[in-house]
Design a protein around this motif. Structure first.
Motif, short mmCIF file in Angstrom:
data_model
loop_
_atom_site.label_atom_id
_atom_site.label_comp_id
_atom_site.label_asym_id
_atom_site.label_seq_id
_atom_site.Cartn_x
_atom_site.Cartn_y
_atom_site.Cartn_z
N MET A 1 0.89 -1.11 -0.09
CA MET A 1 0.17 -0.21 0.02
C MET A 1 0.79 1.20 0.26
SD MET A 1 -1.52 0.68 3.81
CE MET A 1 -1.90 -0.60 4.02
N GLY A 2 0.16 2.30 0.10
CA GLY A 2 1.46 3.82 -0.84
C GLY A 2 0.91 4.17 0.87
N LEU A 3 2.02 5.14 0.82
CA LEU A 3 2.14 5.70 2.59
C LEU A 3 0.92 6.51 2.68
CD1 LEU A 3 3.27 6.62 5.04
CD2 LEU A 3 4.73 7.57 4.13
N HIS A 4 0.19 7.43 1.92
CA HIS A 4 -0.95 8.43 1.41
C HIS A 4 -2.54 7.03 2.16
CE1 HIS A 4 -1.20 6.12 -2.20
NE2 HIS A 4 -2.39 6.41 -2.75
N GLU A 5 -2.43 5.62 1.82
CA GLU A 5 -3.82 5.05 2.41
C GLU A 5 -3.38 4.55 3.12
OE1 GLU A 5 -4.07 3.11 -1.75
OE2 GLU A 5 -2.29 2.55 -0.83
N LEU A 17 11.01 2.42 -2.60
CA LEU A 17 10.18 3.70 -3.48
C LEU A 17 9.49 3.62 -4.65
CD1 LEU A 17 12.49 6.24 -1.95
CD2 LEU A 17 10.25 5.58 -1.27
N ASP A 18 8.50 3.63 -5.10
CA ASP A 18 7.81 3.37 -5.87
C ASP A 18 7.19 4.10 -7.24
OD1 ASP A 18 7.06 1.14 -8.27
OD2 ASP A 18 5.51 0.45 -7.78
N VAL A 75 5.89 5.99 -2.04
CA VAL A 75 6.24 5.98 -0.62
C VAL A 75 5.16 4.13 0.01
CG1 VAL A 75 7.14 5.54 1.61
CG2 VAL A 75 7.40 7.95 -0.35
N ARG A 76 6.24 2.98 -0.96
CA ARG A 76 5.35 2.11 -0.31
C ARG A 76 5.37 1.52 1.19
NH1 ARG A 76 1.93 2.54 -3.94
NH2 ARG A 76 0.70 -0.01 -3.76
N VAL A 77 4.57 0.52 1.59
CA VAL A 77 4.53 0.42 3.10
C VAL A 77 3.87 -0.64 2.97
CG1 VAL A 77 5.09 2.45 3.85
CG2 VAL A 77 2.67 1.43 3.74
N SER A 78 4.92 -1.07 4.28
CA SER A 78 3.89 -2.64 5.33
C SER A 78 3.90 -2.46 6.82
CB SER A 78 4.75 -3.54 4.16
OG SER A 78 4.10 -5.33 4.84
#
Length: 88
Positions: A1-5, A17-18, A75-78
């Motif tokens: 998921m994106g950091l914005h989500e 980073l994507d 920024v892709r996060v988990s």
């Protein structure tokens, strides 16, 4: 998921980073890396602007930054902590 989500005050970790167009977003990607958005770093969204949720206040490590929605989307996060090391 994106950091914005990422929901407010939810712990997560940077995966990568994507960018859809790395050549066009090169400077932005470099800036994000320089300020600490590195794989494995803990991140948390601590506030969102009103009414448009822009900018987003984000804590990475022990520092807080304001990112625009499209910057945070790179920024892709988990929500799962990264595995460090392994069994030998």
């Amino acid at each position: 998921m994106g950091l914005h989500e990422l929901p407010l005050r939810t712990e997560a970790w940077v995966l990568r980073l994507d960018a859809s167009d790395p050549a066009q977003d090169r400077d932005l990607l470099l800036r994000l890396l320089e300020i600490g958005f590195l794989p494995g770093e803990p991140v948390k969204v601590i506030a969102k602007g009103f009414p448009s949720a822009d900018p987003i206040a984000v804590r990475v490590g022990h520092t807080t930054f304001a990112l625009r929605h499209h910057e945070a989307a790179l920024v892709r996060v988990s929500a799962t902590a990264p595995v460090v090391g392994g069994l030998a």
